[in-house]
Design an enzyme around this catalytic site. Structure first.
Site, PDB file in Angstrom:
ATOM      1  N   HIS A 196      20.012   0.044  68.009  1.00 57.58           N
ATOM      2  CA  HIS A 196      20.216   0.918  69.078  1.00 57.58           C
ATOM      3  C   HIS A 196      21.632   1.534  69.149  1.00 57.58           C
ATOM      4  CE1 HIS A 196      16.371  -0.604  70.235  1.00 57.58           C
ATOM      5  NE2 HIS A 196      16.259   0.493  71.171  1.00 57.58           N
ATOM      6  N   CYS A 250      18.447  16.748  59.520  1.00 55.76           N
ATOM      7  CA  CYS A 250      19.159  15.658  59.470  1.00 55.76           C
ATOM      8  C   CYS A 250      20.696  15.964  60.224  1.00 55.76           C
ATOM      9  CB  CYS A 250      19.182  14.558  58.464  1.00 55.76           C
ATOM     10  SG  CYS A 250      17.742  13.591  58.491  1.00 55.76           S
ATOM     11  N   HIS A 306      21.594   8.694  64.191  1.00 55.29           N
ATOM     12  CA  HIS A 306      22.535   9.124  63.202  1.00 55.29           C
ATOM     13  C   HIS A 306      22.398  10.589  63.370  1.00 55.29           C
ATOM     14  CE1 HIS A 306      20.159   9.174  59.235  1.00 55.29           C
ATOM     15  NE2 HIS A 306      19.603   9.661  60.005  1.00 55.29           N
ATOM     16  N   GLU A 332      13.785   4.411  56.225  1.00 58.37           N
ATOM     17  CA  GLU A 332      14.106   5.127  57.211  1.00 58.37           C
ATOM     18  C   GLU A 332      12.986   5.947  57.963  1.00 58.37           C
ATOM     19  OE1 GLU A 332      17.856   7.774  57.331  1.00 58.37           O
ATOM     20  OE2 GLU A 332      16.295   9.237  56.736  1.00 58.37           O
TER      21      GLU A 332
HETATM   22 ZN   LIG Z   1      17.693  10.483  59.909  1.00 64.66          ZN
END
Ligand SMILES: [Zn+2]
Length: 135
Positions: free
Chosen positions: A68, A23, A14, A123
């Site tokens: 995936h 991120c 992501h 995560e």
């Molecule tokens: Zn992340």
């Protein structure tokens, strides 16, 4: 109240839109969803729900839908390029944060009729977000 909890491991990629940190770049996680169901009374077998039924409903969907895949916001400008390249993407109408992924799994479980009360989305080994519904 009785509770049962099942862990489901999956890999996803992501990136976060409008985010000032690492991120904001495409990257991946070995994630873990921890799904908790609850019931005030047990069924005739003495269970909240058979673990194998939880697996059948949720593992299959997570495997096919999220595992995936690159989870991206619908406005992410990289989306057309990835689609053109045949990359597997999963498009969300919210930023694909751990919080929103947890909520997404929660909503699916609830829609399948599972008596879900909480979904945690790990995560990393150290960080998770959770969503608890109103029951
Ligand atoms: Zn992340």
């Amino acid at each position: 109240m009785y509770h049962v909890t099942r862990e489901i491991h999956f890999c996803y990629g992501h990136r976060l839109l409008n985010y000032d940190g690492k991120c904001r770049y495409l990257h991946g996680h070995n994630g873990k969803a921890v799904i908790t169901l609850a019931a005030p009374e047990l069924d005739a077998l003495g269970m909240v729900m058979d673990f194998s039924r939880i697996k059948r409903v949720l593992n299959t969907w997570i495997d096919e839908t999220l595992d995936h895949k690159m989870l991206l916001h619908q406005d992410d400008p990289v989306l057309p390029l990835l689609r053109q390249q045949g990359e597997p993407v999963y498009v969300m109408n919210v930023n694909p944060t751990a919080e929103n992924i947890a909520r997404h799994i929660y909503d699916f479980a609830a829609a399948q009729g599972l008596p879900v009360i909480e979904v945690q989305l790990w995560e990393t080994e150290n960080c998770f977000a959770s969503y608890k519904g109103k029951r």
